[in-house]
Design a protein around this motif. Structure first.
Motif, PDB file in Angstrom:
ATOM      1  N   GLU A  98      79.251  87.772 -42.800  1.00  0.00           N
ATOM      2  CA  GLU A  98      79.765  87.200 -41.927  1.00  0.00           C
ATOM      3  C   GLU A  98      80.456  88.008 -41.514  1.00  0.00           C
ATOM      4  OE1 GLU A  98      79.716  85.173 -44.503  1.00  0.00           O
ATOM      5  OE2 GLU A  98      79.861  83.739 -44.530  1.00  0.00           O
ATOM      6  N   CYS A  99      80.542  89.334 -41.832  1.00  0.00           N
ATOM      7  CA  CYS A  99      81.131  90.827 -40.979  1.00  0.00           C
ATOM      8  C   CYS A  99      80.586  91.411 -40.149  1.00  0.00           C
ATOM      9  CB  CYS A  99      81.865  91.138 -42.669  1.00  0.00           C
ATOM     10  SG  CYS A  99      82.597  92.825 -41.507  1.00  0.00           S
ATOM     11  N   VAL A 100      81.077  91.737 -38.839  1.00  0.00           N
ATOM     12  CA  VAL A 100      79.843  92.383 -38.240  1.00  0.00           C
ATOM     13  C   VAL A 100      80.848  93.035 -38.236  1.00  0.00           C
ATOM     14  CG1 VAL A 100      79.640  90.349 -36.258  1.00  0.00           C
ATOM     15  CG2 VAL A 100      81.395  90.889 -35.876  1.00  0.00           C
ATOM     16  N   ASN A 101      81.417  93.943 -39.363  1.00  0.00           N
ATOM     17  CA  ASN A 101      81.831  95.708 -38.391  1.00  0.00           C
ATOM     18  C   ASN A 101      82.431  95.474 -37.258  1.00  0.00           C
ATOM     19  OD1 ASN A 101      80.803  95.783 -41.537  1.00  0.00           O
ATOM     20  ND2 ASN A 101      80.253  97.793 -40.988  1.00  0.00           N
ATOM     21  N   CYS A 102      83.600  94.407 -36.966  1.00  0.00           N
ATOM     22  CA  CYS A 102      84.217  94.994 -35.219  1.00  0.00           C
ATOM     23  C   CYS A 102      85.455  94.900 -35.287  1.00  0.00           C
ATOM     24  CB  CYS A 102      84.168  93.248 -34.502  1.00  0.00           C
ATOM     25  SG  CYS A 102      85.503  92.528 -35.598  1.00  0.00           S
ATOM     26  N   THR A 103      85.709  95.548 -36.684  1.00  0.00           N
ATOM     27  CA  THR A 103      86.678  96.491 -36.697  1.00  0.00           C
ATOM     28  C   THR A 103      88.427  96.244 -36.571  1.00  0.00           C
ATOM     29  OG1 THR A 103      87.618  97.941 -34.608  1.00  0.00           O
ATOM     30  CG2 THR A 103      85.559  98.746 -35.999  1.00  0.00           C
ATOM     31  N   ALA A 104      88.498  94.585 -35.929  1.00  0.00           N
ATOM     32  CA  ALA A 104      89.784  93.958 -36.108  1.00  0.00           C
ATOM     33  C   ALA A 104      90.428  94.272 -37.327  1.00  0.00           C
ATOM     34  CB  ALA A 104      89.709  92.606 -35.123  1.00  0.00           C
ATOM     35  N   CYS A 105      89.990  94.013 -37.871  1.00  0.00           N
ATOM     36  CA  CYS A 105      91.195  93.775 -39.155  1.00  0.00           C
ATOM     37  C   CYS A 105      91.191  94.968 -39.944  1.00  0.00           C
ATOM     38  CB  CYS A 105      90.280  93.387 -40.601  1.00  0.00           C
ATOM     39  SG  CYS A 105      88.417  93.982 -41.435  1.00  0.00           S
TER      40      CYS A 105
ATOM     41  N   ILE B 228      86.294  85.257 -41.486  1.00  0.00           N
ATOM     42  CA  ILE B 228      86.447  85.528 -43.033  1.00  0.00           C
ATOM     43  C   ILE B 228      88.075  86.403 -43.739  1.00  0.00           C
ATOM     44  CG2 ILE B 228      83.536  85.849 -43.011  1.00  0.00           C
ATOM     45  CD1 ILE B 228      84.042  88.665 -43.256  1.00  0.00           C
TER      46      ILE B 228
ATOM     47  N   ILE C 172      88.384  89.520 -45.577  1.00  0.00           N
ATOM     48  CA  ILE C 172      87.578  90.731 -46.066  1.00  0.00           C
ATOM     49  C   ILE C 172      87.855  91.605 -47.070  1.00  0.00           C
ATOM     50  CG2 ILE C 172      89.390  92.640 -44.586  1.00  0.00           C
ATOM     51  CD1 ILE C 172      85.415  92.446 -44.790  1.00  0.00           C
TER      52      ILE C 172
ATOM     53  N   VAL D 272      82.593  98.282 -43.027  1.00  0.00           N
ATOM     54  CA  VAL D 272      84.826  97.874 -42.904  1.00  0.00           C
ATOM     55  C   VAL D 272      84.984  97.674 -44.687  1.00  0.00           C
ATOM     56  CG1 VAL D 272      85.749  96.190 -41.952  1.00  0.00           C
ATOM     57  CG2 VAL D 272      84.516  97.454 -40.657  1.00  0.00           C
TER      58      VAL D 272
ATOM     59  N   CYS E 131      89.938  87.718 -37.725  1.00  0.00           N
ATOM     60  CA  CYS E 131      88.906  88.215 -37.972  1.00  0.00           C
ATOM     61  C   CYS E 131      87.884  87.228 -36.913  1.00  0.00           C
ATOM     62  CB  CYS E 131      89.045  87.834 -38.551  1.00  0.00           C
ATOM     63  SG  CYS E 131      87.120  88.074 -39.219  1.00  0.00           S
ATOM     64  N   PRO E 132      87.141  87.472 -35.972  1.00  0.00           N
ATOM     65  CA  PRO E 132      86.316  86.266 -34.836  1.00  0.00           C
ATOM     66  C   PRO E 132      85.676  85.314 -35.494  1.00  0.00           C
ATOM     67  CG  PRO E 132      85.164  89.084 -34.938  1.00  0.00           C
ATOM     68  CD  PRO E 132      86.591  88.995 -35.540  1.00  0.00           C
ATOM     69  N   THR E 133      85.277  86.005 -36.899  1.00  0.00           N
ATOM     70  CA  THR E 133      83.943  84.937 -37.521  1.00  0.00           C
ATOM     71  C   THR E 133      84.847  83.949 -38.946  1.00  0.00           C
ATOM     72  OG1 THR E 133      83.757  87.257 -39.160  1.00  0.00           O
ATOM     73  CG2 THR E 133      82.290  86.345 -37.607  1.00  0.00           C
TER      74      THR E 133
HETATM   75  S1  SF4 Z   1      85.344  93.630 -39.308  1.00  0.00           S
HETATM   76 FE1  SF4 Z   1      86.074  92.350 -38.220  1.00  0.00          FE
HETATM   77  S2  SF4 Z   1      83.890  90.332 -38.902  1.00  0.00           S
HETATM   78 FE2  SF4 Z   1      84.108  91.471 -40.220  1.00  0.00          FE
HETATM   79  S3  SF4 Z   1      86.383  90.784 -41.588  1.00  0.00           S
HETATM   80 FE3  SF4 Z   1      87.024  92.329 -40.348  1.00  0.00          FE
HETATM   81  S4  SF4 Z   1      87.699  91.195 -38.244  1.00  0.00           S
HETATM   82 FE4  SF4 Z   1      86.363  90.293 -39.685  1.00  0.00          FE
END
Ligand code: SF4
Ligand code: SF4
Length: 479
Positions: free
Chosen positions: A296-303, A287, A289, A249, A283-285
Motif C-alpha cells: 500500500e505504500c506509494v512512497n509519498c514521503t509524507a511519513c 498504513i 510504515i 521509504v 499516510c494517505p493509504t
Molecule cells: S510513504 Fe506515504 S504511503 Fe508510504 S507509508 Fe509513508 S505516508 Fe504512507
C-alpha cells in the motif's frame, strides 16, 4: 520441541496483526475513509515543485507541435501514434511495442533500484490525488480532523454546502483533466472543434468528454487511494520487483525500537520512536510504515516529513523514517548493483539499440501489396499473362510524394488502372490498382514471387513483394 518453542517465542514478539486487515476496510467490511493529516516539510515542498512541473508538462504538451504535428498523440481509434514527433502507424506497431517493452523494463529496473519512487513523485494518480484534489479537501472541508467530523455529522445546510462546493470543484477539475486527456488522443485541433462547434456535429466527442469527466470524477471522489492499493497492476507487482537492496521509504526499526512514549530523558535501552502515530496519521493509504515495506505504500514521503518534525521537536536526529534499503538498515550494507539490476540493464540496452536501429531504418512510405482476391490470371494476347494487384500505401512523413511503380525482379511492365499518378499526401494513405504483365515464356512456375519498387524522382524508396499466378503446373495448390 525446542524448535517449536523458538517459533512461538518469535511470533509473540512480532505483531503481525496488520496483515489480517486492510486499513481502508472497517471491521464490518465497510469502506474506511482515510482523512490524512495535511503533510508539510522538506520532502513535501520538493514534491510540490515536481507536481507543478508535471502539471505544466501535462497541460502544455498537447499544444506543442513539431513540424505541424503534436509532440505526443495516442490516437487509438485511428491507430496513429506520435512519440516526440515520430509518427507510428499500425505497420510500425512492432517499434511501438518495443518502446512499450523498453518502458516496462525501465520501470522494472528503476523499481528494483528505487522502489515505488515513480508512484510518489510522478504518477498522475498520486499527483492529482494528493497535490490537487486533496488540497481542495483541506481548503473546503478543513483539516483532517474537521473532515472526519464532518463526514460523521448529521446532514445539515453547512455539510450540504461544503460537500456541494467540494464536488463542484472536483467536477470542474475532472472536466479540465478529461479535456486534456482527450487532447492526447485526438489532438487539440480536433478537441477545439468539439468544444466550439455544435454538439450535433460531435456527438461522439461530447460523449467521450463526458465519460472521461465522470471517470476522473469517480476516481478522485470515490475510488481515491484504492487505485494505488488495489487496482493499479504496477502497485501489485511491487512484491516481485522489490528486494532487500531496493531503496524505499523505510522505518529504521534498529534505531526506533523498542518504541516508548516520549520522556524528556530517554530511558536506557529504548528506541527513538515515541509511538506518536504522526507517521500513520499523515499516510494517505492509512498504513503504518513501522510494520515494514507494504504494497500500500506509494512512497509519498509524507511519513518522512511527519517523523522528521517529531524528531526535531524531541531533539533526536532526523531520518528515523527515510529513503533506505532493508539491507542498509539491517546490516549497514550500502546500495549494490546486483545481478538482477545488471540483467535488467542489459535487456534495456539491447531494446534501446533495437529501437534506435529500427527508427533509423524506418521507411517514409510503407505499404502492402496484395493480389486481388478471387482472380487468378488473365491472358494478354498470345504472349503475355497479367495479374491484378491492390497496393495500399502509407506516408509516415510530413512531405507529399509523387510516386512511380516499377518492376524490380522480373521482365514485364506495370499498367495502372485509372489514374496513372500515385500521389500520397503527408501522413495520409493512398491506394492504387494495377496489372503486372509478364511475358508467357518467363512464367515457369504456377506461383512466382514478384517484387515492385516504389520510386520518387527516380529514387527507390521502398520495395514490396507479392506472388504472380501463371497457367503452368496446374497441379499446384492455389494461394
Ligand atoms: S510513504 Fe506515504 S504511503 Fe508510504 S507509508 Fe509513508 S505516508 Fe504512507
Ligand atoms: S512519526 Fe516517528 S516517532 Fe512518531 S510513531 Fe512514527 S516513527 Fe515513531
Amino acid at each position: 520441541m525446542k524448535d517449536t518453542d523458538e517459533i512461538i517465542d518469535i511470533r509473540s514478539l512480532v505483531d503481525e496483526s496488520f496483515r489480517d486487515h486492510l486499513s481502508t476496510v472497517t471491521k464490518d467490511g465497510k469502506r474506511n475513509w482515510i482523512f490524512p493529516v495535511k503533510p508539510k516539510g522538506k520532502w513535501f515542498r520538493y514534491r510540490a515543485a515536481v507536481a507543478i512541473f508535471f502539471y505544466a508538462i501535462f497541460f502544455i504538451t498537447p499544444f506543442i507541435k513539431v513540424h505541424g504535428r503534436p509532440l505526443l498523440l495516442f490516437n487509438f481509434p485511428e491507430g496513429k501514434f506520435i512519440l516526440f514527433g515520430f509518427v507510428f502507424w499500425p505497420q510500425d506497431f512492432f517499434i511501438f511495442g518495443l518502446i512499450m517493452l523498453a518502458a516496462i523494463v525501465f520501470i522494472a529496473l528503476f523499481t528494483n533500484a528505487f522502489g515505488r519512487l515513480f508512484c510518489g513523485w510522478v504518477c498522475p494518480q498520486t499527483i492529482f490525488m494528493e497535490m490537487l484534489f486533496r488540497r481542495v479537501d483541506y481548503i473546503v472541508l478543513g483539516s483532517a480532523k474537521e473532515q472526519r467530523l464532518l463526514a460523521r455529522a448529521e446532514w445539515s445546510a453547512k455539510k450540504a454546502w461544503k460537500y456541494t462546493l467540494r464536488y463542484g470543484i472536483y467536477f470542474i477539475l475532472s472536466f479540465i483533466i478529461a479535456n486534456t486527456f482527450l487532447s492526447y488522443i485526438i489532438g487539440v485541433d480536433e478537441l477545439w472543434k468539439i468544444v466550439t462547434e455544435p454538439i450535433s456535429m460531435h456527438v461522439g466527442g461530447f460523449a467521450a468528454i463526458l465519460i472521461f469527466t465522470l471517470v476522473f470524477f469517480g476516481v478522485y471522489a470515490y475510488v481515491r487511494e484504492q487505485v494505488c492499493t488495489n487496482i493499479c497492476p504496477y502497485g501489485r507487482l511491487q512484491s516481485v520487483l522489490l528486494d532487500k537492496n531496493s531503496v524505499v521509504v523505510a522505518y529504521d526499526y534498529k534505531r526506533g525500537e523498542p518504541r516508548t512514549k516520549y520522556k524528556k530523558v530517554q530511558a536506557e535501552g529504548t528506541g527513538d520512536c515515541i509511538d506518536c502515530y504522526a507517521c500513520v496519521n499523515v499516510c494517505p493509504t492509512g498504513i503504518d510504515i513501522r510494520n515494514g515495506t507494504q504494497l500500500e505504500c506509494v512512497n509519498c514521503t509524507a511519513c518522512i516529513d511527519a517523523c522528521n518534525f517529531i524528531m526535531e521537536k524531541t531533539g533526536r536526529p532526523q531520518g528515523l523514517i527515510r529513503y533506505d534499503s532493508e539491507n542498509n538498515i539491517a546490516e549497514g550494507k550500502k546500495f549494490k548493483f546486483t545481478g538482477k539490476l545488471k540483467g535488467y540493464t542489459a535487456i534495456l540496452a539491447v531494446l534501446i539499440i533495437a529501437i534506435v536501429a529500427l527508427l533509423i531504418t524506418r521507411e517514409n512510405v510503407d505499404g502492402t501489396l496484395m493480389r486481388t482476391s478471387g482472380m487468378l490470371y488473365q491472358e494478354r494476347g498470345t504472349d503475355s499473362i497479367s495479374n491484378l494487384y491492390n497496393l495500399k500505401l502509407i506516408n509516415k512523413s510530413i512531405k507529399a510524394f509523387n510516386l512511380e511503380i516499377r518492376p524490380e525482379n522480373f521482365n514485364g511492365r506495370i499498367e495502372l488502372v485509372g489514374n496513372p499518378n500515385v500521389r500520397i499526401e503527408p501522413e495520409k494513405q493512398a491506394s492504387a490498382t494495377f496489372f503486372i504483365i509478364k511475358p508467357s515464356k518467363e512464367i515457369t512456375e504456377r506461383k512466382q514471387k514478384v517484387k515492385i519498387g516504389i520510386y520518387e524522382n527516380g529514387k527507390l524508396i521502398n520495395t514490396l513483394s507479392s506472388t504472380f499466378m501463371g497457367p503452368v503446373n496446374r497441379g499446384d495448390d492455389d494461394e
